[in-house]
Write a protein that holds these residues in place. Structure first.
Motif, PDB file in Angstrom:
ATOM      1  N   CYS A  92       0.807  -1.219   0.000  1.00  0.00           N
ATOM      2  CA  CYS A  92       0.000   0.000   0.000  1.00  0.00           C
ATOM      3  C   CYS A  92       0.843   1.274   0.000  1.00  0.00           C
ATOM      4  CB  CYS A  92      -0.926   0.022   1.226  1.00  0.00           C
ATOM      5  SG  CYS A  92      -2.083  -1.369   1.324  1.00  0.00           S
ATOM      6  N   LEU A  93       2.154   1.153   0.157  1.00  0.00           N
ATOM      7  CA  LEU A  93       3.011   2.335   0.295  1.00  0.00           C
ATOM      8  C   LEU A  93       3.139   3.118  -1.022  1.00  0.00           C
ATOM      9  CD1 LEU A  93       6.126   1.299   2.437  1.00  0.00           C
ATOM     10  CD2 LEU A  93       4.325   2.915   3.045  1.00  0.00           C
ATOM     11  N   PRO A  94       2.990   4.449  -0.985  1.00  0.00           N
ATOM     12  CA  PRO A  94       3.318   5.273  -2.160  1.00  0.00           C
ATOM     13  C   PRO A  94       4.817   5.228  -2.419  1.00  0.00           C
ATOM     14  CG  PRO A  94       1.925   6.470  -0.610  1.00  0.00           C
ATOM     15  CD  PRO A  94       2.402   5.241   0.097  1.00  0.00           C
ATOM     16  N   GLY A  95       5.227   5.533  -3.642  1.00  0.00           N
ATOM     17  CA  GLY A  95       6.629   5.469  -3.999  1.00  0.00           C
ATOM     18  C   GLY A  95       7.379   6.756  -3.724  1.00  0.00           C
ATOM     19  N   TYR A  96       8.659   6.767  -4.125  1.00  0.00           N
ATOM     20  CA  TYR A  96       9.533   7.925  -3.900  1.00  0.00           C
ATOM     21  C   TYR A  96       9.015   9.162  -4.627  1.00  0.00           C
ATOM     22  CZ  TYR A  96      13.863  10.625  -3.454  1.00  0.00           C
ATOM     23  OH  TYR A  96      14.790  11.603  -3.155  1.00  0.00           O
ATOM     24  N   ASP A  97       8.450   8.977  -5.813  1.00  0.00           N
ATOM     25  CA  ASP A  97       7.936  10.120  -6.578  1.00  0.00           C
ATOM     26  C   ASP A  97       6.796  10.818  -5.863  1.00  0.00           C
ATOM     27  OD1 ASP A  97       9.751   9.578  -8.547  1.00  0.00           O
ATOM     28  OD2 ASP A  97       8.347   8.458  -9.812  1.00  0.00           O
ATOM     29  N   THR A  98       6.067  10.109  -5.008  1.00  0.00           N
ATOM     30  CA  THR A  98       4.909  10.685  -4.313  1.00  0.00           C
ATOM     31  C   THR A  98       5.280  11.220  -2.938  1.00  0.00           C
ATOM     32  OG1 THR A  98       3.468   9.116  -5.443  1.00  0.00           O
ATOM     33  CG2 THR A  98       2.557  10.238  -3.512  1.00  0.00           C
ATOM     34  N   TRP A  99       5.990  10.438  -2.149  1.00  0.00           N
ATOM     35  CA  TRP A  99       6.287  10.813  -0.760  1.00  0.00           C
ATOM     36  C   TRP A  99       7.760  11.123  -0.524  1.00  0.00           C
ATOM     37  CZ3 TRP A  99       3.104   7.524   3.283  1.00  0.00           C
ATOM     38  CH2 TRP A  99       1.749   7.887   3.180  1.00  0.00           C
ATOM     39  N   GLY A 100       8.571  11.095  -1.558  1.00  0.00           N
ATOM     40  CA  GLY A 100       9.974  11.435  -1.398  1.00  0.00           C
ATOM     41  C   GLY A 100      10.702  10.472  -0.480  1.00  0.00           C
ATOM     42  N   ILE A 101      11.577  11.018   0.363  1.00  0.00           N
ATOM     43  CA  ILE A 101      12.421  10.197   1.234  1.00  0.00           C
ATOM     44  C   ILE A 101      11.612   9.405   2.248  1.00  0.00           C
ATOM     45  CG2 ILE A 101      12.760  11.985   2.987  1.00  0.00           C
ATOM     46  CD1 ILE A 101      15.382   9.451   1.685  1.00  0.00           C
ATOM     47  N   PHE A 102      10.378   9.868   2.536  1.00  0.00           N
ATOM     48  CA  PHE A 102       9.552   9.159   3.519  1.00  0.00           C
ATOM     49  C   PHE A 102       9.110   7.780   3.003  1.00  0.00           C
ATOM     50  CE2 PHE A 102       8.931  13.626   4.766  1.00  0.00           C
ATOM     51  CZ  PHE A 102       9.280  13.523   6.101  1.00  0.00           C
ATOM     52  N   ALA A 103       9.041   7.612   1.694  1.00  0.00           N
ATOM     53  CA  ALA A 103       8.629   6.327   1.126  1.00  0.00           C
ATOM     54  C   ALA A 103       9.616   5.215   1.485  1.00  0.00           C
ATOM     55  CB  ALA A 103       8.440   6.438  -0.379  1.00  0.00           C
ATOM     56  N   PRO A 104      10.930   5.365   1.182  1.00  0.00           N
ATOM     57  CA  PRO A 104      11.861   4.296   1.577  1.00  0.00           C
ATOM     58  C   PRO A 104      11.993   4.153   3.092  1.00  0.00           C
ATOM     59  CG  PRO A 104      13.040   6.175   0.651  1.00  0.00           C
ATOM     60  CD  PRO A 104      11.595   6.396   0.367  1.00  0.00           C
ATOM     61  N   ILE A 105      11.826   5.253   3.840  1.00  0.00           N
ATOM     62  CA  ILE A 105      11.896   5.170   5.306  1.00  0.00           C
ATOM     63  C   ILE A 105      10.761   4.296   5.846  1.00  0.00           C
ATOM     64  CG2 ILE A 105      11.604   6.475   7.448  1.00  0.00           C
ATOM     65  CD1 ILE A 105      13.148   8.768   6.144  1.00  0.00           C
ATOM     66  N   LEU A 106       9.544   4.514   5.340  1.00  0.00           N
ATOM     67  CA  LEU A 106       8.403   3.702   5.781  1.00  0.00           C
ATOM     68  C   LEU A 106       8.565   2.248   5.337  1.00  0.00           C
ATOM     69  CD1 LEU A 106       5.427   6.157   5.154  1.00  0.00           C
ATOM     70  CD2 LEU A 106       6.297   5.358   7.359  1.00  0.00           C
ATOM     71  N   LEU A 107       9.140   2.049   4.155  1.00  0.00           N
ATOM     72  CA  LEU A 107       9.401   0.685   3.692  1.00  0.00           C
ATOM     73  C   LEU A 107      10.331  -0.035   4.662  1.00  0.00           C
ATOM     74  CD1 LEU A 107       9.297  -1.579   1.557  1.00  0.00           C
ATOM     75  CD2 LEU A 107      11.212  -0.435   0.399  1.00  0.00           C
TER      76      LEU A 107
END
Length: 469
Positions: A92-107
């Motif tokens: 369900c996580l948005p990607g880097y293009d949507t949430w920026g650095i927060f995407a890989p952090i949440l992953l």
């Protein structure tokens, strides 16, 4: 036995389904969450996968003692719930293009959740099945745990392949890869239901009754005190088990998490043809595990594992040379050789490791030993091989790493006490049916395989212990 096996097998299926999904959609994970130049995109994705294993010891340190206190069944229901929700949320996580650095952090945070839960999964499942199984067929029943694991990986590879074939590469990049993760939620719900409706192992119940009496007199220990006691009293067996885990897991993760990337990046196979070669090997391995487990019940765990170490040292380089020939048949044969090496080790792991420790600390000791070894050597296999291959500029690094692991494993097997056909430490003899009971009782004192001194009973004394006193 079969009901307990189905419930625990599904958890291992789930654990490796998640690992398999992540490995097989790793290319799309890198594109969505780590838009970096090569090889940093692959290394970042491997490092994210490794995070799952680095946090596993924490899960083992906490969930292991809880499992020894409240029971294996309750903790195993909790672990499969956490695993399934963690896997579902990754999809369900948005990607880097949507949430920026927060995407890989949440992953990475969700991989932490998965790692914590898996820290109690295999250790608890192996403990549970070892205590449920009869002494005569513990190797056979225990092998089904890893059968579920590799079927989970094969299912993940099949699902990823089917979705890519139907939707195409663009569809997979946009959101098709997410479907693979969403499947985990219904599987997890079924797993929680199954594990909530199985009976606790009799070995734990007997030991728990004894612990309650002792705790009433001496007071209950904290988790930290129990961890210190386990490490202080069983450090030798912890090292022996860790050596065997390193051997089995390095070979296993080389096949399951490193090979998909190796087939595509080094050998030039596309995802479809790479999966078409690897999935049959995983199915062959899965079907062969119970056979190897049954053999270990007859000839012993040590001969099976030691043979596997020798085959690994001798066969690793030929396996990689075959794959590098560039032919489909030779690549498949090389993968099959690696699968055979893996079968020798993995098939007896679930029966050999729990036998190293007594019932009262088995879950705790397994949680410490197994997860630390997997964190250091198993989950980092793909990352370590990739990094060393770039440093030394050789595509044979995977073979060298497998050979090293097999040498370490052989050392562990050399110091391990044979456990085939023997009662678990701190447990009564276990049989499959009432017909075996009379035979066991008649030969209990004469059978050197039975260790009466550790059984949770006061009225039976082992005459062999008192000889000469």
């Amino acid at each position: 036995m079969k009901k307990a096996l189905r419930a625990t097998l599904l958890g291992n299926f789930m654990e490796w389904f998640d690992i398999g999904v992540f490995a097989y959609v790793m290319t799309y994970i890198a594109l969505v969450f780590f838009p970096l130049p090569a090889p940093w995109d692959s290394l970042a994705t491997y490092a994210t996968l490794a995070v799952t294993f680095l946090v596993r010891p924490l899960g083992g340190l906490i969930l292991g003692p809880i499992g020894d206190k409240v029971g294996r069944r309750k903790v195993l229901a909790f672990t499969i719930l956490m695993m399934s929700f963690g896997t579902f949320l990754i999809g369900c996580l948005p990607g880097y293009d949507t949430w920026g650095i927060f995407a890989p952090i949440l992953l990475i945070l969700l991989k932490f959740v998965q790692g914590f839960s898996t820290g109690g999964e295999y250790a608890g499942a192996a403990t549970f099945i070892a205590e449920y199984a009869s002494d005569r067929r513990r190797g056979f029943w225990g092998s089904f745990l890893d059968l579920g694991s590799y079927l989970g990986f094969a299912a993940a590879a099949t699902l990823a392949t089917v979705i890519e074939v139907i939707g195409g590469e663009q569809f997979m990049t946009e959101w098709g890869w997410r479907i693979c993760f969403w499947v985990a939620l219904p599987l997890g719900i079924v797993g929680v239901y199954m594990r909530s409706h199985i009976q606790e192992s009799h070995a734990f119940e007997a030991q728990n009754d004894s612990n309650d009496k002792q705790s009433a007199k001496a007071g209950r220990k904290s988790i930290m005190d129990e961890l210190k006691a386990v490490i202080g009293e069983h450090w030798q067996h912890l090292l022996i088990g860790a050596a065997m885990v390193m051997c089995a897991q390095v070979v296993g993760y080389a096949v399951t998490t490193y090979m998909p990337e190796y087939l595509s990046d080094v050998l030039g196979y596309d995802t479809l043809h790479g999966n078409a070669l690897l999935v049959p090997v995983l199915i062959i391995v899965s079907v062969g595990l119970p056979i190897f487990g049954a053999v270990s019940d007859r000839i012993g765990r040590r001969p099976v594992m030691l043979t596997g170490c020798i085959v690994g040292v001798v066969g690793a380089i030929p396996a990689f040379l075959l794959m590098m020939m560039g032919h489909t048949w030779s690549t498949f044969l090389g993968l099959l050789i690696m699968g055979i090496i893996m079968m020798f080790q993995v098939s007896v792991q679930a029966s050999a490791l729990p036998s190293l420790f007594p019932t009262k600390v088995r879950y705790t000791a397994m949680g410490i030993m197994f997860n630390i070894a997997v964190a250091i050597f198993g989950g980092t296999t793909g990352f370590v091989i990739t990094a060393l291959a770039n440093v030394f500029h050789t595509d044979m690094m995977g073979a060298f790493y497998i050979m090293l692991a097999c040498v370490v494993g052989a050392i562990g097997v050399y110091f391990m006490k044979e456990s085939s056909g023997r009662n678990l430490q701190g447990s009564m003899p276990a049989v499959e049916n009432e017909e075996e009971v009379e035979d066991v009782l008649e030969n209990l004192e004469e059978n050197e395989k039975y260790d009466l001194s550790t059984m949770p009973i006061d009225i039976v004394k082992d005459p062999r212990v008192n000889k000469g006193s």
